[in-house]
Structures are given as C-alpha cells and as structure tokens.
Design an enzyme around this catalytic site. Structure first.
Site, short mmCIF file in Angstrom:
data_model
loop_
_atom_site.label_atom_id
_atom_site.label_comp_id
_atom_site.label_asym_id
_atom_site.label_seq_id
_atom_site.Cartn_x
_atom_site.Cartn_y
_atom_site.Cartn_z
N GLN A 162 0.84 -1.20 0.00
CA GLN A 162 0.00 0.00 0.00
C GLN A 162 0.87 1.25 0.00
OE1 GLN A 162 -3.09 -0.72 2.76
NE2 GLN A 162 -4.20 1.15 2.34
N SER A 184 4.66 -5.66 3.31
CA SER A 184 3.32 -5.67 3.89
C SER A 184 2.36 -6.43 2.97
CB SER A 184 2.85 -4.24 4.16
OG SER A 184 1.64 -4.23 4.87
N LEU A 185 1.39 -5.75 2.34
CA LEU A 185 0.47 -6.43 1.41
C LEU A 185 1.24 -7.18 0.32
CD1 LEU A 185 -0.98 -5.82 -1.66
CD2 LEU A 185 -2.26 -7.02 0.10
N ARG A 195 -8.53 -9.26 4.53
CA ARG A 195 -7.51 -8.46 5.23
C ARG A 195 -7.80 -6.97 5.03
NH1 ARG A 195 -2.30 -6.06 3.96
NH2 ARG A 195 -0.67 -6.57 5.47
N HIS A 208 0.08 -2.74 11.51
CA HIS A 208 1.34 -3.34 11.97
C HIS A 208 1.69 -2.92 13.40
CE1 HIS A 208 2.05 -5.20 8.13
NE2 HIS A 208 1.86 -4.06 7.52
N GLN A 246 1.77 -11.15 10.90
CA GLN A 246 2.14 -9.98 10.11
C GLN A 246 1.29 -8.73 10.40
OE1 GLN A 246 0.88 -8.53 6.58
NE2 GLN A 246 2.61 -9.16 5.33
#
Length: 290
Positions: free
Chosen positions: A10, A88-89, A113, A188, A237
């Site tokens: 993102q 991340s993603l 998610r 996160h 995560q």
C-alpha cells in the site's frame, strides 16, 4: 547469479496502474476472476478516482491482482526468481509468486484483510525521514502504545500506535520530515490484535503449499519454504513490524545480485539502491517493462 523479486504494498498504487494488462490473455482472465471474487472491477477502480483507489479496501486487492498478473507474465517468459519478498500487502504477491497458494485463495485472503484493516479505527501512523536512530529506538522503548510499523531503511521508518503516543514520540524525536499517513488505523501494531484474531480463522483454513522458492517474510527476514512456517509468519504480520531494512540486508547476505520490483512504482527499488548499491535493479510495472 541470484535474482530476487520484490513486491510493493500500500502506498505504491497509482491511477492507471495495470490497465494495459487487460490486453493480455492472462490479464483478462485474472481481472474477470477477480471481479467474481470481489464483486467489483479492479480495472474500473484503477481508472477511477485517486481518493477512492487509496482506500485500503480497494488498494490492497488491486495491488495483489496486478502484481499476480505481472508474475504470470514473467513466468510465461520463462523467468523465475531465486528468492522473493513483499512489503506488507506485497508479501501476499510474493507467496503467490512462490506458488504457496493459488490466485483465488490469495485474493480471498487479501479481500478480507483489506476489509478488517479498513474497519480498524483509533490509531495513527507517521512516516519519519532522516533522524537519530538511537534516539528513536530509545523513545519507542520508553513510550507505551507506539511501535515501528515499517522499518524501511536506516533513515526511513513508519511508526504506529495510539494518536497520543505517536504525537508524544514525534515531539521527542527530531526528524527532518514527519508525514502523517492517510490510514484509518494503526497498521502493523498491537492495536490490530482484534482484526488479526478475526483474520486468523480464515488464514488457518486456507490451503498453503511449501514454497517453490524461499521467501523472506516481513516479521522474520530469514529464507523459508515451509507452508506451516510461512502461514505462521503471515498470522503475525498484521500486528508485527515490516522489517524491510533487514530484508534488504538478507538479499545481500543471500548472494542476490539482481532484484526486480514487480508492481507499480519504484519505492522498493529506491530503498534497495541506497541500502545495497551492489544489487542491479529493474522494475516491471507494465507490459512495456516486460
């Protein structure tokens, strides 16, 4: 000569991304499949309003779909990496590239998610550039409710936590730039625990296979191929830090000489260029790059 594929997350989205991929047979099929799963068109979102595209609920599935198509087009050309990692993603795209799950499984996970993350509220995230790292680490150790969300490089991090704790940290740490991120929650960080617990049920039910190439995970940047271990890392995560700085160092220690950023933008290539000047870099974000 070892090659790594890295996948952005993102923040790398841009209006117009991936639209040219619909002219390929692989792209057309994947976009149609994605519309069945999502109930909306990735292509339409990518051609639409920037503010709308930047909403977590749309950004994450759009990035995963586009990066997956690029993986398929690279694979079709006979290209395969020796190592993969995603920010991340982007880790979901990396898992897809390593054949840990099929396209639909990955997209169903990413859809949920994105929904859970966009529903989370009450947190704050700020990107910090050019700071004294020891001063920052000391402040994080002493202020409750604020953590490293993304440790992107020696001089670029994102902190995440309650608005009060994030503001307190920003007042104590001198940084050249402090940029609040336009997100709904404290991604996160432990504040995502409720969302992570809801997501874990879906994740545990998903079918994972052992990876065909090693993956450097966000929460543990050591290469792994075990389906069980990769799933466990993915479970952690959402509440854990993205340890990208360490992932980049692992690329060097694993003997990677070439890295390709697969997806829109050049954020990760820029970070790797500064951290690992010996690695040759390329970007694949559209058909022309192939």
């Amino acid at each position: 000569m070892k090659t790594a594929w890295v996948f952005p997350g993102q923040g790398s989205q841009a209006v117009g991304m991936g639209v040219d991929l619909a002219t390929t047979a692989i792209g057309k099929t994947k976009f149609e499949k994605a519309q069945e799963i999502l109930g909306w068109s990735v292509i339409e979102r990518c051609q639409g309003d920037e503010t709308e595209l930047s909403r977590t609920i749309y950004t994450q599935p759009c990035l995963y779909v586009i990066e997956s198509i690029l993986v398929d087009l690279l694979t079709e050309k006979g290209q395969l990496p020796d190592l993969v990692a995603g920010h991340s993603l982007g880790e979901y795209s990396a898992l897809y590239a390593a054949k840990v799950f099929d396209f639909a499984t990955g997209l169903q996970l990413v859809k949920r998610r994105a929904e859970l993350m966009s529903e989370s509220a009450g947190g704050k995230m700020v990107a910090l550039m050019k700071f004294d790292r020891s001063q920052l680490e000391n402040a994080i150790a002493n202020i409750p409710d604020v953590v490293f969300a993304n440790d992107n490089s020696e001089q670029q991090v994102v902190i995440s936590g309650t608005p009060e704790a994030v503001d307190q940290l920003c007042s104590q740490v001198q940084a050249k730039r402090a940029l609040p991120l336009k997100v709904s929650g404290a991604f996160h960080s432990p504040l995502m625990a409720t969302a992570a617990a809801q997501f874990q049920e879906l994740l545990e039910a998903a079918h994972f296979m052992d990876a065909q190439v090693p993956i450097l995970s966000n929460i543990d940047p050591t290469p792994a191929t075990s389906a069980t271990l990769l799933k466990d890392r993915l479970i952690k995560q959402m509440t854990g830090s993205v340890r990208w700085r360490e992932i980049m160092l692992s690329l060097s220690s694993e003997g990677v000489t070439q890295a390709t950023e697969v997806g829109p933008g050049k954020v990760l290539a820029g970070l790797i260029k500064r951290a690992c000047p010996d690695i040759t870099l390329s970007n694949v974000g559209c058909i022309a790059d192939l």
